[in-house]
Design an enzyme around this catalytic site. Structure first.
Site, PDB file in Angstrom:
ATOM      1  N   HIS A 344      22.016  17.963  81.055  1.00  0.00           N
ATOM      2  CA  HIS A 344      21.544  19.346  80.888  1.00  0.00           C
ATOM      3  C   HIS A 344      22.729  20.292  80.824  1.00  0.00           C
ATOM      4  O   HIS A 344      23.824  20.004  81.312  1.00  0.00           O
ATOM      5  CB  HIS A 344      20.556  19.717  81.997  1.00  0.00           C
ATOM      6  CG  HIS A 344      21.152  20.065  83.331  1.00  0.00           C
ATOM      7  ND1 HIS A 344      21.514  21.345  83.666  1.00  0.00           N
ATOM      8  CD2 HIS A 344      21.428  19.307  84.414  1.00  0.00           C
ATOM      9  CE1 HIS A 344      21.965  21.369  84.917  1.00  0.00           C
ATOM     10  NE2 HIS A 344      21.936  20.136  85.388  1.00  0.00           N
ATOM     11  N   GLU A 391      17.134  22.822  83.123  1.00  0.00           N
ATOM     12  CA  GLU A 391      16.957  21.763  84.124  1.00  0.00           C
ATOM     13  C   GLU A 391      16.901  22.335  85.520  1.00  0.00           C
ATOM     14  O   GLU A 391      16.143  21.854  86.373  1.00  0.00           O
ATOM     15  CB  GLU A 391      18.098  20.750  84.009  1.00  0.00           C
ATOM     16  CG  GLU A 391      17.958  19.520  84.900  1.00  0.00           C
ATOM     17  CD  GLU A 391      18.590  19.671  86.281  1.00  0.00           C
ATOM     18  OE1 GLU A 391      18.480  18.733  87.091  1.00  0.00           O
ATOM     19  OE2 GLU A 391      19.205  20.731  86.560  1.00  0.00           O
ATOM     20  N   GLU A 392      17.725  23.358  85.788  1.00  0.00           N
ATOM     21  CA  GLU A 392      17.816  23.890  87.140  1.00  0.00           C
ATOM     22  C   GLU A 392      16.500  24.494  87.630  1.00  0.00           C
ATOM     23  O   GLU A 392      16.272  24.585  88.834  1.00  0.00           O
ATOM     24  CB  GLU A 392      18.929  24.949  87.213  1.00  0.00           C
ATOM     25  CG  GLU A 392      20.323  24.423  86.912  1.00  0.00           C
ATOM     26  CD  GLU A 392      20.852  23.451  87.957  1.00  0.00           C
ATOM     27  OE1 GLU A 392      20.094  23.058  88.864  1.00  0.00           O
ATOM     28  OE2 GLU A 392      22.031  23.066  87.861  1.00  0.00           O
TER      29      GLU A 392
END
Length: 708
Positions: A344, A391-392
């Site tokens: 990511h 993604e985070e």
């Protein structure tokens, strides 16, 4: 200086050779030519193997530390939180890099619900009558362009005059200890030391215990800054659970019960260790001496109070466009079989470690592959380089893509190879589904260790650990999760180092990497070697390097441990019998693979046999999926090796495998004995049936009896 011309007569390959040896050599050449003429497929097969090995060496020889360093420097010039303009610029940088190398590129966009902070404040009123405003920004200042510390998807809220109470890591056992000590957390602000449980799970438990807010800090002697993170439950865009969030597609309403349940009910905020300690040192009440942290801090008491806190948080949830970027290298022989390398790209701040150490390595692998293509290399199977977004916030980019392409992924993807934080510090770590253990070890033997001269990664691995300890992909902490736990794709996760002190803070910068993480970028090069070479084997080997004997042994170990946990009238026979059958099927598949590898012909029949075996090896992992998924978490469908963190009771079980059984054991403590035993037994049968499906997939038949 030129050489003098020799006066000796010219010597040919036949010169001074006895006549009978000359005749024999000519006969050998004629025989070889005849065989090659009439069996061109055998010669071609041998040439293909030799060519693949040659390109593996070429790939490793193309390593350059300075190139990876330059990529990381460019990626980390600015913070690039998902959904922001800098994040889009980073996506364009990656796409341009792929395109400039001559690779075919794609960008796939999704609309997703993201979360950002607007305002936060915290003040403390101490027992001596003093009041102090406590800073919620990064110590030392982090620059205006860095997002302030916050928990994504935390609800807005205000708490006035609430006593502080220390709940250690906020686990079930911690609240049990507090109750035994007579401590009631209702109406209090819970002070939490960050542990292994998910942030969202910790906040949800605090809410059930009656807390009105959570303040969370990360301990450690070298910890700098404040750790940001998400508190949403589950993976993917919350408004499109189970399908890709494409523009103009279906999206649920924020008030939908499915959506509401994914967000915490009370506000939370990350704080610095300094702010946390200033509060904890002021608490009175019962003492919990066993709760000292890594710095040896032992609060005078756990509270509640007498310190009183005023806390306000205001955030916003809003729709944003995220961008997944892909580069495709089409396969020559099996273009409809895919090997995926993923990382990511989005970061809470500058992201030098998390995740752009991995991004820089991915870009370098792309560079090396492009150079190999110029020398005539083309993979047997298609290779796809994947750069995920958001993604985070909860693996949103990768999850949306998996959901949108689930059918094709299930039938065509050989493996997914993930690197998130490529380098966090010293020490090589790998996680994998068990059928990939052997090839991972073989690759580690070919890559130089970055920290020990004259040694390979495998050598150092053995010296450090005495055994090869390949971890299992048991969490939901990176982009392998949707591939493995929803699509059943064999997966790998690679990284150097653990627990770096600037995790999710404003100090996760290029300067930190060059000063502490990997000053010479040797570890980056090592990860690139393992990651890229592993992909080459999976893309080029005529027989997929999967060994399910390792898988069977892992399942046996799980079951042996399970014997020590189940009690009463619970029967493990179904699992034991299914594993025995699976082990037999794995041995048969390995024997078949060995025989086919020895065949050097490229005849149509042999090619078909190899293709059929490869499909069976590829699809066996899918057999561990269950259509109904896990109880209460139907999106998570893998019943064997995955361990996911979701429902409250999950953390009560110490099992890190067979998640359905783990949940049933945990839930049985709150049921009548017979009812609990029946629930556990049902999950045992579900796992046994999944293992039976895997045996059938490896054998490729639809009937259980063996053909004569």
């Amino acid at each position: 200086m030129s050489q003098p011309i020799s006066s000796k007569p010219t010597t040919t390959i036949f010169g001074s050779v006895p006549p009978h040896w000359t005749l024999l050599f000519l006969l050998f050449l004629c025989t070889l030519g005849f065989y090659t003429l009439h069996h061109p497929s055998s010669a071609a097969a041998f040439s293909n193997v030799r060519n693949a090995l040659r390109f593996h060496k070429i790939f490793l020889s193309f390593a350059t530390n300075s190139t990876v360093s330059a990529y990381l420097r460019a990626l980390t010039l600015h913070p690039h939180l998902a959904g922001t303009q800098p994040a889009l610029q980073t996506a364009r940088y990656v796409q341009s890099h792929f395109a400039d190398l001559g690779l075919r590129t794609h960008t796939v966009e999704y609309r997703a619900l993201l979360s950002y902070p607007l305002h936060a404040s915290l003040s403390a009123h101490f027992s001596d009558g003093s009041t102090r405003e406590l800073p919620l920004v990064e110590p030392g200042g982090a620059g205006a362009e860095v997002v302030r510390p916050y928990h994504a998807y935390s609800p807005s809220g205000a708490v006035a005059g609430a006593q502080a109470v220390y709940v250690n890591m906020g686990r079930e056992e911690d609240y049990l200890a507090l109750r035994r000590a007579g401590v009631d957390v209702k109406g209090c602000v819970a002070m939490v030391r960050r542990g292994e449980e998910s942030r969202g799970g910790v906040v949800a438990r605090a809410a059930r215990e009656g807390a009105v807010a959570v303040l969370m800090y990360t301990e450690g002697e070298k910890v700098s800054g404040v750790e940001r993170g998400t508190v949403m439950k589950g993976l993917g865009d919350p408004l499109t659970p189970g399908w890709g969030g494409v523009e103009g597609g279906e999206a649920l309403n924020l008030e939908d019960s499915q959506i509401f349940d994914r967000f915490p009910k009370i506000p939370s905020m990350p704080i610095s260790p300094e702010v946390a300690y200033s509060i904890l040192r002021s608490l009175e009440g019962p003492q919990m001496s066993q709760w000292s942290d890594a710095l040896g801090l032992k609060p005078v008491g756990v509270g509640p109070g007498p310190t009183v806190l005023n806390f306000t948080y205001q955030g916003e949830k809003k729709m944003a466009t995220i961008h997944n970027v892909f580069a495709v290298i089409r396969g020559s022989k099996e273009p409809d079989r895919f090997v995926l390398l993923g990382n990511h790209r989005d970061a809470w701040t500058y992201g030098a470690v998390d995740p752009n150490s991995g991004t820089a390595v991915l870009l370098d692998i792309a560079r090396r592959y492009a150079l190999m293509m110029r020398q005539g290399w083309q993979p047997r199977r298609t290779i796809v380089l994947c750069s995920w977004d958001a993604e985070e916030f909860g693996m949103i980019g990768s999850t949306e893509w998996v959901e949108q392409n689930l059918l094709n992924l299930g039938s065509k993807v050989v493996a997914y190879l993930n690197v998130d934080c490529a380098v966090q510090g010293p020490g090589f770590f790998a996680g994998a589904t068990p059928q990939l253990d052997n090839i991972l070890i073989e690759v580690a033997k070919k890559v130089k260790d970055p920290d020990s001269v004259g040694m390979t990664i495998y050598d150092n691995w053995m010296i450090t650990n005495k055994v090869i300890n390949i971890q299992r992909l048991s969490g939901v902490d990176s982009d392998f999760a949707p591939f493995l736990q929803h699509a059943g794709v064999p997966s790998v996760d690679l990284y150097y180092g653990r627990d770096f002190p600037v995790y999710h803070t404003a100090f996760d910068s290029y300067n930190w990497m060059t000063n502490y993480g990997d000053p010479l970028f040797q570890r980056h090069v090592a990860v690139a070697g393992v990651w890229g070479l592993l992909a080459l084997h999976l893309a080029d080997d005529t027989i997929l390097p999967f060994n399910y004997i390792s898988y069977a042994e892992q399942l046996r170990n799980y079951t042996n441990h399970l014997h020590t946990l189940v009690k009463g009238n619970v029967y493990l026979g179904p699992i034991t019998a299914s594993i025995q059958e699976f082990a037999s099927a794995a041995e048969e598949a390995e024997e078949e693979a060995m025989k086919l590898r020895e065949e050097e012909s490229n005849s149509e029949i042999l090619v078909l046999k190899k293709r059929t075996l490869n499909d069976r090896l590829m699809l066996a992992e899918r057999s561990f999926l269950d259509a109904d998924g896990l109880q209460g978490r139907p999106w998570f469908k893998h019943l064997a090796t995955s361990r996911v963190y979701g429902p409250p009771g999950d953390s009560e079980s110490k099992l890190v495998f067979f998640p359905g059984i783990a949940d049933a054991i945990s839930a049985s403590t709150r049921m009548k004995r017979k009812e609990g035993e029946a629930a556990i037994q049902h999950e045992i049968w579900r796992v046994a049936r999944a293992i039976e499906r895997a045996s059938s997939a490896l054998r490729g038949g639809i009937f259980t009896e063996k053909w004569s």
